[in-house]
Write an enzyme that holds these catalytic residues in place. Structure first.
Site, short mmCIF file in Angstrom:
data_model
loop_
_atom_site.label_atom_id
_atom_site.label_comp_id
_atom_site.label_asym_id
_atom_site.label_seq_id
_atom_site.Cartn_x
_atom_site.Cartn_y
_atom_site.Cartn_z
N ASP A 41 0.84 -1.20 0.00
CA ASP A 41 0.00 0.00 0.00
C ASP A 41 0.87 1.25 0.00
OD1 ASP A 41 -2.45 -1.34 0.06
OD2 ASP A 41 -2.33 -1.62 2.23
N TYR A 69 6.72 -8.76 8.36
CA TYR A 69 6.43 -7.33 8.52
C TYR A 69 6.73 -6.85 9.93
CZ TYR A 69 3.56 -8.02 4.30
OH TYR A 69 3.12 -8.33 3.04
N ASP A 83 -6.90 0.95 7.87
CA ASP A 83 -5.60 1.58 8.12
C ASP A 83 -5.78 3.08 8.33
OD1 ASP A 83 -5.61 2.92 5.57
OD2 ASP A 83 -4.88 1.10 4.62
#
Length: 304
Positions: A41, A69, A83
């Site tokens: 993203d 991650y 998010d």
């Protein structure tokens, strides 16, 4: 294959799409064929695997690699994108009452095989359209839960309402959906505030180059540039003799022979009976083959 074909490890900066980064790398390298193996993203940073030249034909081999991650979630606020870029859909101050043990336990409970509903703003298909297209029109996409594997997840810091964690997950897992679901498990909800991809299979972001330094990375043969078989360290390897090269060149199979184990494995590498085999002449990648009935059948041939 030529030195213009291989894998480039790129450290994606924030506020750029993965497509933007690939265009930037293409301009730096002056090549036409280039692609990547997994979108990040725009707000996220970290490792982007860039396939250069004829290596774009091998994208399917990279898609199944697990990903790792470092992330930060914020408790008490859910958004429509799961998010920090999204619109607030709920707020709950109940995070003030949470204790650290409950938070750590909620993360630990997510480890293993489970099911996950993708975010509404995702590229998954719903009713023949991309989910994000429906969501942008104010519709709620009907997305089915998919099986995912959380190989490892651990809290690294708690500074409420922020919780930092690291996770290693199977392909197709959305970390922002993981943050959303853990927030709901705890009660007040949550959204993902920061995300950095640290590894894909055997490749780490510490070895990556910036997009603007792509040309130098290739020219200087830095660790970010992996030409030929160096780009496929998790595959088994088979050296070919001159006669076998001719057979492979014309698409014919060869005996299994002496297949060497991979130089590096990944947490969910397929077993030897299904994992493809890199067919090589010294360090040159000649083809990628599959093994059947004691023979190696070329699936993708690169030799002229």
């Amino acid at each position: 294959m030529t030195t213009e074909a291989g894998l480039l490890l790129v450290d994606k900066p924030a506020e750029a799409t993965s497509h933007d980064i690939i265009l930037r790398v293409r301009r730096r390298l002056g090549v036409r064929r280039i692609g990547h193996t997994g979108t990040l993203d725009p707000f996220a940073t970290g490792l982007l695997l860039s396939l250069v030249g004829s290596f774009t034909r091998l994208a399917d081999l990279y898609h199944g690699l697990p990903k790792s991650y470092d992330a930060t979630m914020v408790l008490g606020r859910e958004t429509d994108t799961d998010d920090l870029t999204g619109r607030t859909v709920s707020e709950d101050a109940g995070w003030r009452e949470l204790d650290t043990e409950a938070i750590r336990a909620s993360f630990a409970a997510r480890e293993g095989v489970g099911r996950q509903v993708p975010p509404s703003y995702s590229a998954r298909h719903a009713g023949g359209e991309r989910a994000y297209a429906l969501a942008r029109r104010g519709e709620r996409p009907a997305l089915e839960a998919r099986e995912v594997t959380i190989q490892e997840i651990a809290v690294t810091d708690i500074d409420l309402p922020r919780v930092r964690f690291r996770a290693s997950v199977s392909t197709g897992t959305y970390v922002r959906a993981l943050a959303r679901d853990i927030g709901r498990d705890l009660g007040p909800g949550a959204h993902l505030a920061a995300l950095r991809r640290t590894a894909i299979g055997p490749f780490g972001v510490d070895d990556a180059t910036s997009p603007d330094a792509a040309r130098e990375a290739v020219a200087e043969a830095s660790i970010a540039w992996r030409p030929e078989v160096a780009a496929l360290p998790w595959l088994r390897r088979r050296e070919l003799n001159d006669e076998e090269r001719d057979e492979i060149r014309y698409g014919r199979s060869v005996e299994r022979g002496d297949v060497l184990p991979p130089s590096r494995s990944t947490p969910d590498s397929p077993d030897g009976s299904t994992n493809p085999v890199a067919l090589c002449a010294s360090d040159e990648l000649f083809a990628v083959a599959e093994e059947r009935d004691g023979r190696l059948y070329p699936k993708k041939v690169f030799a002229a």
